[in-house]
Design a protein around this motif. Sequence first.
Motif, PDB file in Angstrom:
ATOM      1  N   GLN A 643       0.891  -1.115   0.012  1.00  0.00           N
ATOM      2  CA  GLN A 643       0.000   0.068   0.047  1.00  0.00           C
ATOM      3  C   GLN A 643       0.734   1.238   0.087  1.00  0.00           C
ATOM      4  O   GLN A 643       0.763   2.101   0.825  1.00  0.00           O
ATOM      5  N   MET A 644       1.662   1.074  -1.120  1.00  0.00           N
ATOM      6  CA  MET A 644       2.582   2.597  -1.105  1.00  0.00           C
ATOM      7  C   MET A 644       2.948   2.881  -2.578  1.00  0.00           C
ATOM      8  O   MET A 644       2.039   2.386  -3.719  1.00  0.00           O
ATOM      9  N   GLU A 645       3.319   4.240  -2.716  1.00  0.00           N
ATOM     10  CA  GLU A 645       3.676   4.531  -4.284  1.00  0.00           C
ATOM     11  C   GLU A 645       4.425   3.222  -5.157  1.00  0.00           C
ATOM     12  O   GLU A 645       5.481   2.609  -4.315  1.00  0.00           O
ATOM     13  N   PRO A 646       3.934   3.157  -6.192  1.00  0.00           N
ATOM     14  CA  PRO A 646       4.818   2.116  -6.994  1.00  0.00           C
ATOM     15  C   PRO A 646       6.363   2.735  -7.194  1.00  0.00           C
ATOM     16  O   PRO A 646       6.635   3.860  -7.448  1.00  0.00           O
ATOM     17  N   LEU A 647       7.127   1.478  -7.486  1.00  0.00           N
ATOM     18  CA  LEU A 647       8.469   1.841  -7.677  1.00  0.00           C
ATOM     19  C   LEU A 647       8.728   1.618  -9.409  1.00  0.00           C
ATOM     20  O   LEU A 647       8.093   1.179  -9.937  1.00  0.00           O
ATOM     21  N   SER A 648       9.782   2.323  -9.666  1.00  0.00           N
ATOM     22  CA  SER A 648      10.098   2.156 -10.966  1.00  0.00           C
ATOM     23  C   SER A 648      11.622   2.073 -11.262  1.00  0.00           C
ATOM     24  O   SER A 648      12.427   1.973 -10.061  1.00  0.00           O
ATOM     25  N   PHE A 649      12.217   1.968 -12.302  1.00  0.00           N
ATOM     26  CA  PHE A 649      13.570   1.490 -12.474  1.00  0.00           C
ATOM     27  C   PHE A 649      14.325   2.297 -13.606  1.00  0.00           C
ATOM     28  O   PHE A 649      13.460   2.617 -14.625  1.00  0.00           O
ATOM     29  N   ALA A 650      15.317   2.757 -13.330  1.00  0.00           N
ATOM     30  CA  ALA A 650      16.089   3.481 -14.386  1.00  0.00           C
ATOM     31  C   ALA A 650      17.716   3.018 -14.352  1.00  0.00           C
ATOM     32  O   ALA A 650      18.170   2.863 -13.017  1.00  0.00           O
TER      33      ALA A 650
END
Length: 811
Positions: A643-650
């Motif tokens: 229940q948190m902001e989604p993670l992304s990748f770079a």
Amino acid sequence: MKLSLNWIKKYVDLPAGLTMEKLSYDLTMSTVEVEEATDLAESLSGLVVGRILTVEPHPDADKLRVCTVDTGDPAPSVIVCGGVNLAPAQLVAVAKPGAIVKWHGEGEPVEIKPAKLRGVMSFGMICASDEIGLGELFPATRHAEIMDLSAFDAKPGQPLAEALGLDDVILEIDNKSMTNRPDLWGHYGMARELAAIYNRELKPIEKMPLPDTDGGLDVVIEAPERCPRYCALVIKNIKNVPSPFELQSMLWRVGSRPINLPVDITNYLMFATGVPTHAFDRQHVGAAIRVRCARSGEKLELLDGTMLDLTPQDLVIANETKPMALAGIMGGKLDSILPETTDIILEIANFEALGIRKSSQRLDVRTEGSARWEKGIDPQRADDAVAMAVSMIKEAFPDSQIAGYVDKYPLPLENARVSVGLDFLRRRLGRELTAGEVTGILSRLGFAVEVGGGELLVTAPAWRSTGDISLPDDILEEVARLTGYENFDFTPPTVLLEKAVNQKEVRLERSLREYLAFRCNMQEIFTYPWVNDEFVRAAGVREEDMLALSTPPAPEEAHLRSSLVPGIMKAVSDNLRYFTDFRIFELTEVFFDRNYRSASRSSEDELLPEMARHLAGAFVGSDARGLYRAAKGVLAYMHRAAQMEPLSFAQVEKPAWGDERLWVNVTCGREVIGDLALLSPKSAKAAGVKRSLAVIFEIDVEKLSALPSRQNAFVHLPEYPLSDFDLSIIFDETVKWADVEAIARKADLVKDVKFLDEYRGRQVGCGKKSVSFRVWVGSDKGTLTSEQIETVSKQLVKKIGRKFGGDVRGA
């Protein structure tokens, strides 16, 4: 700590009829924890004094003798024994049938019974000292030597405990329960406490006359903050001889090994008053004693043979040329009591607790003396030790002479003073108390009380003024424990029922742990906050950026972690000894030295490290890309469970421990908050990770944004069925799946896209890879025909080809 009840009774007359169970209970409830009370007479039950009447050879055994022994019974007892020192008229210790002994001092205790030994009946056992637990008090000089009691004034049949004066009870006190009570680290201090508990009179230590001359000895305290007081007695005409049995027995009962009379007197003074003392050979001291900090490069050989390299942090007792003792810890081997010693200087001093503790820990030298000094003994107690020392010396050596006395006291102790209100005591104790009742209780403990209205000005005695008493709450505790905690009426606590508080951060941490453990099949681990330098270097973390420990648990573990990756590497290396495939994670604090001043600091000059919660994990196995995809998938779907902001990748900056082929940074919003990478061969070799590959991730939990609740939105089920088809397209190695997926999802009629597999090999060429994925298409206006699906497929391939130059595999 061990205490002799008979020793305590020298200083206080305890109530008549007081049982050991009652004393142990009262002492535990009011002061310290009594772990065990051992009755020495009971442990020697069934053992009596016997007088050997005759000694005859055994008819069938060369090493055995047949003895007749008077054990106080109407008729002598026949006992078969293998002792090498048996003689008629000798007094010995006899175990009668029913007594418990250890054969030859080894193995489990056994019960003595009448038995036939090589054809001769034996009705008891003539004992060696180690067979009845008295080996240290009566050390044997040769094998199979029985305990000779001929020097004692004893009668046949007399209980052995009575004959040896061992009808005593030994109290075992838990040291942790008296860490803040330095006044109790001696029999006199414990007697004072029992006198207060039972409202009995404490017998004073008789003061002895002291010479008004220094005996040609000068004492200089160069470090008064480390040594507030130093007393020295110059004593002539002593002898290095064995101690009388009574003195040896007293020391043995409290766990100390008798050595010789001068040394045993110093140990007796410590166990009696709580003040560690030491004796120097007068001829080795010379004209002066210097209490100073050691100089760099100085060495000192201790009594136990340990050679120390001293530093200026160590306090030493020195003469004009060299150190003679490590102050408060142990004397030197060359300058203490020697076989030829006739004149001594008896040191009765006082040392600062913190300095003793640091030297003891740094040099790894722990003694009975250091254990007491580091608790904070008051300097006033030296007067009791001096008086008792003079009395014992004169009794032990009638021809001795107290030739001099020096007392340097540069920093006199100030008695602690605390002001406390009667209302405060009544409110906190939950009962009515008068000033007279409080004064009476505190007076029994040696406190002085001045009453003014509703306020009490309490002055603590010297033995309670070294940090033990400083707050009104300390006075509250003294009143409560002497009143008896069991004498207070029960007052139920006030319970207020309030609404539950939604703590998003706490819930987030728990959700992360449950997600990784229950849904991702990962094992949670717990590691120490300090890390091994070997794994710090393997992770590429700079030691200068980490917090150094002042007293590390080991030389190679001298820093607090600033990253969880070194600890995860160590866990991977350790577990690879037993497993080849596993998943682990850890969520805990890391530490940074950023001159961060805590908002909750108790003083303005308190400097605390900055702490942050990090989450790290490792996927271990043999398939690098499979492990990488699994780890990335765990992070990509973490927001749904936690229940948190989604993670992304770079790819922004490769972590120092990451492999060039497989790595990515983890971002939340536009901020990089962590890393995910295959462990590079160089780091794996440095960390001892062999025969398996490891993909490791670490993210900063403090940067995760917890959502107040899940944001669910209603979406209609598709009215018309979806159709799917698979594509396999050949790309350059540099093309990323995330970019391909983004283009595919934007195509007309495409509802969903899912990665299936990758292929590399001769069929696709060097530097190429074949990516297989599945596409779902559909329309809200009707069911798609095969021609429409074919059109969407061709347009999608064309669009991807224009962007990435991909070719359909097999086309």
